[in-house]
Design a protein around this motif. Sequence first.
Motif, PDB file in Angstrom:
ATOM      1  N   THR A  20     -10.132  -4.048   6.500  1.00 20.60           N
ATOM      2  CA  THR A  20      -9.140  -3.299   5.728  1.00 20.60           C
ATOM      3  C   THR A  20      -9.000  -3.874   4.333  1.00 20.60           C
ATOM      4  OG1 THR A  20      -7.940  -2.806   7.760  1.00 20.60           O
ATOM      5  CG2 THR A  20      -6.760  -2.457   5.707  1.00 20.60           C
ATOM      6  N   ASN A  21      -9.015  -5.179   4.226  1.00 17.42           N
ATOM      7  CA  ASN A  21      -8.956  -5.812   2.918  1.00 17.42           C
ATOM      8  C   ASN A  21     -10.173  -5.429   2.082  1.00 17.42           C
ATOM      9  OD1 ASN A  21      -7.857  -7.477   0.939  1.00 17.42           O
ATOM     10  ND2 ASN A  21      -9.173  -9.160   1.569  1.00 17.42           N
ATOM     11  N   SER A  22     -11.332  -5.419   2.676  1.00 16.28           N
ATOM     12  CA  SER A  22     -12.546  -4.997   1.969  1.00 16.28           C
ATOM     13  C   SER A  22     -12.445  -3.547   1.521  1.00 16.28           C
ATOM     14  CB  SER A  22     -13.768  -5.163   2.865  1.00 16.28           C
ATOM     15  OG  SER A  22     -13.947  -6.492   3.221  1.00 16.28           O
ATOM     16  N   LEU A  23     -11.880  -2.708   2.366  1.00 13.55           N
ATOM     17  CA  LEU A  23     -11.677  -1.309   2.006  1.00 13.55           C
ATOM     18  C   LEU A  23     -10.755  -1.167   0.804  1.00 13.55           C
ATOM     19  CD1 LEU A  23     -11.893   1.800   2.838  1.00 13.55           C
ATOM     20  CD2 LEU A  23      -9.709   1.384   3.963  1.00 13.55           C
ATOM     21  N   CYS A  24      -9.660  -1.916   0.823  1.00 12.02           N
ATOM     22  CA  CYS A  24      -8.698  -1.863  -0.281  1.00 12.02           C
ATOM     23  C   CYS A  24      -9.338  -2.317  -1.592  1.00 12.02           C
ATOM     24  CB  CYS A  24      -7.467  -2.720   0.022  1.00 12.02           C
ATOM     25  SG  CYS A  24      -6.412  -2.031   1.308  1.00 12.02           S
ATOM     26  N   ILE A  25     -10.168  -3.318  -1.515  1.00 15.53           N
ATOM     27  CA  ILE A  25     -10.838  -3.815  -2.722  1.00 15.53           C
ATOM     28  C   ILE A  25     -11.877  -2.807  -3.209  1.00 15.53           C
ATOM     29  CG2 ILE A  25     -12.416  -5.591  -3.592  1.00 15.53           C
ATOM     30  CD1 ILE A  25     -10.900  -7.563  -1.753  1.00 15.53           C
ATOM     31  N   GLN A  26     -12.662  -2.287  -2.279  1.00 17.03           N
ATOM     32  CA  GLN A  26     -13.729  -1.372  -2.651  1.00 17.03           C
ATOM     33  C   GLN A  26     -13.189  -0.058  -3.210  1.00 17.03           C
ATOM     34  OE1 GLN A  26     -16.304  -0.275   0.569  1.00 17.03           O
ATOM     35  NE2 GLN A  26     -17.767   0.754  -0.755  1.00 17.03           N
ATOM     36  N   LYS A  27     -12.151   0.477  -2.602  1.00 18.64           N
ATOM     37  CA  LYS A  27     -11.582   1.752  -3.042  1.00 18.64           C
ATOM     38  C   LYS A  27     -10.526   1.586  -4.130  1.00 18.64           C
ATOM     39  CE  LYS A  27     -13.970   4.270  -0.291  1.00 18.64           C
ATOM     40  NZ  LYS A  27     -14.985   5.178  -0.796  1.00 18.64           N
ATOM     41  N   GLU A  28     -10.278   0.336  -4.531  1.00 14.21           N
ATOM     42  CA  GLU A  28      -9.329   0.011  -5.590  1.00 14.21           C
ATOM     43  C   GLU A  28      -7.939   0.615  -5.320  1.00 14.21           C
ATOM     44  OE1 GLU A  28     -11.214   1.241  -9.217  1.00 14.21           O
ATOM     45  OE2 GLU A  28     -12.771  -0.282  -9.052  1.00 14.21           O
ATOM     46  N   ILE A  29      -7.468   0.385  -4.121  1.00 14.12           N
ATOM     47  CA  ILE A  29      -6.138   0.852  -3.739  1.00 14.12           C
ATOM     48  C   ILE A  29      -5.115  -0.032  -4.446  1.00 14.12           C
ATOM     49  CG2 ILE A  29      -4.533   1.135  -1.807  1.00 14.12           C
ATOM     50  CD1 ILE A  29      -6.986   1.718  -0.060  1.00 14.12           C
ATOM     51  N   PRO A  30      -4.104   0.567  -5.074  1.00 19.62           N
ATOM     52  CA  PRO A  30      -3.111  -0.236  -5.812  1.00 19.62           C
ATOM     53  C   PRO A  30      -2.374  -1.223  -4.893  1.00 19.62           C
ATOM     54  CG  PRO A  30      -2.811   2.116  -6.242  1.00 19.62           C
ATOM     55  CD  PRO A  30      -3.851   1.992  -5.176  1.00 19.62           C
ATOM     56  N   GLU A  31      -1.924  -2.318  -5.482  1.00 16.91           N
ATOM     57  CA  GLU A  31      -1.233  -3.377  -4.733  1.00 16.91           C
ATOM     58  C   GLU A  31       0.012  -2.865  -4.007  1.00 16.91           C
ATOM     59  OE1 GLU A  31      -1.818  -6.707  -4.324  1.00 16.91           O
ATOM     60  OE2 GLU A  31      -3.781  -6.489  -5.260  1.00 16.91           O
ATOM     61  N   ASP A  32       0.715  -1.918  -4.591  1.00 17.07           N
ATOM     62  CA  ASP A  32       1.952  -1.435  -3.962  1.00 17.07           C
ATOM     63  C   ASP A  32       1.683  -0.553  -2.745  1.00 17.07           C
ATOM     64  OD1 ASP A  32       0.893   0.495  -5.715  1.00 17.07           O
ATOM     65  OD2 ASP A  32       2.848   1.445  -6.021  1.00 17.07           O
ATOM     66  N   ARG A  33       0.487   0.007  -2.611  1.00 18.59           N
ATOM     67  CA  ARG A  33       0.159   0.840  -1.454  1.00 18.59           C
ATOM     68  C   ARG A  33      -0.544   0.073  -0.346  1.00 18.59           C
ATOM     69  NH1 ARG A  33      -3.050   5.743  -2.427  1.00 18.59           N
ATOM     70  NH2 ARG A  33      -2.402   6.164  -0.310  1.00 18.59           N
ATOM     71  N   GLN A  34      -1.051  -1.097  -0.642  1.00 20.76           N
ATOM     72  CA  GLN A  34      -1.809  -1.856   0.351  1.00 20.76           C
ATOM     73  C   GLN A  34      -1.009  -2.231   1.591  1.00 20.76           C
ATOM     74  OE1 GLN A  34      -4.003  -5.131  -1.294  1.00 20.76           O
ATOM     75  NE2 GLN A  34      -5.137  -3.810  -2.717  1.00 20.76           N
ATOM     76  N   PRO A  35       0.247  -2.643   1.466  1.00 19.07           N
ATOM     77  CA  PRO A  35       1.005  -2.942   2.711  1.00 19.07           C
ATOM     78  C   PRO A  35       1.130  -1.737   3.643  1.00 19.07           C
ATOM     79  CG  PRO A  35       2.125  -3.871   0.826  1.00 19.07           C
ATOM     80  CD  PRO A  35       1.009  -3.021   0.287  1.00 19.07           C
ATOM     81  N   LYS A  36       1.237  -0.539   3.091  1.00 20.46           N
ATOM     82  CA  LYS A  36       1.308   0.658   3.929  1.00 20.46           C
ATOM     83  C   LYS A  36      -0.010   0.892   4.659  1.00 20.46           C
ATOM     84  CE  LYS A  36       4.734   3.215   1.290  1.00 20.46           C
ATOM     85  NZ  LYS A  36       5.019   4.430   0.528  1.00 20.46           N
ATOM     86  N   VAL A  37      -1.108   0.655   3.967  1.00 19.03           N
ATOM     87  CA  VAL A  37      -2.422   0.823   4.583  1.00 19.03           C
ATOM     88  C   VAL A  37      -2.586  -0.183   5.721  1.00 19.03           C
ATOM     89  CG1 VAL A  37      -4.914   0.640   4.186  1.00 19.03           C
ATOM     90  CG2 VAL A  37      -3.471   1.749   2.470  1.00 19.03           C
ATOM     91  N   PHE A  38      -2.268  -1.441   5.462  1.00 20.39           N
ATOM     92  CA  PHE A  38      -2.381  -2.470   6.500  1.00 20.39           C
ATOM     93  C   PHE A  38      -1.462  -2.173   7.681  1.00 20.39           C
ATOM     94  CE2 PHE A  38      -4.474  -5.028   3.287  1.00 20.39           C
ATOM     95  CZ  PHE A  38      -5.372  -5.772   4.037  1.00 20.39           C
ATOM     96  N   ARG A  39      -0.247  -1.772   7.403  1.00 21.62           N
ATOM     97  CA  ARG A  39       0.702  -1.491   8.479  1.00 21.62           C
ATOM     98  C   ARG A  39       0.207  -0.334   9.349  1.00 21.62           C
ATOM     99  NH1 ARG A  39       5.141   0.190   5.775  1.00 21.62           N
ATOM    100  NH2 ARG A  39       5.300  -1.910   4.950  1.00 21.62           N
ATOM    101  N   THR A  40      -0.265   0.726   8.716  1.00 19.85           N
ATOM    102  CA  THR A  40      -0.748   1.885   9.462  1.00 19.85           C
ATOM    103  C   THR A  40      -1.937   1.517  10.341  1.00 19.85           C
ATOM    104  OG1 THR A  40      -0.025   3.361   7.682  1.00 19.85           O
ATOM    105  CG2 THR A  40      -1.645   4.227   9.239  1.00 19.85           C
ATOM    106  N   ILE A  41      -2.893   0.831   9.771  1.00 19.41           N
ATOM    107  CA  ILE A  41      -4.086   0.462  10.538  1.00 19.41           C
ATOM    108  C   ILE A  41      -3.722  -0.506  11.666  1.00 19.41           C
ATOM    109  CG2 ILE A  41      -6.283  -0.777  10.397  1.00 19.41           C
ATOM    110  CD1 ILE A  41      -6.686   0.584   7.671  1.00 19.41           C
TER     111      ILE A  41
END
Length: 59
Positions: A20-41
Amino acid sequence: MISVFIIFSIFIVFYINKLTNSLCIQKEIPEDRQPKVFRTINILILILLTSSYLEILFT
């Protein structure tokens, strides 16, 4: 049996978080949305692991 499944589950959660961290880096997901992505996954993985454990337990 349960200890093996717990160890296996911990390994899966850490590996999925790494991916998930690699996905966030690769897709350049903003820092404020990353906790939502991690929580959902993480919630979805927890549901998957729980259902897998129950499947193993009752079969």
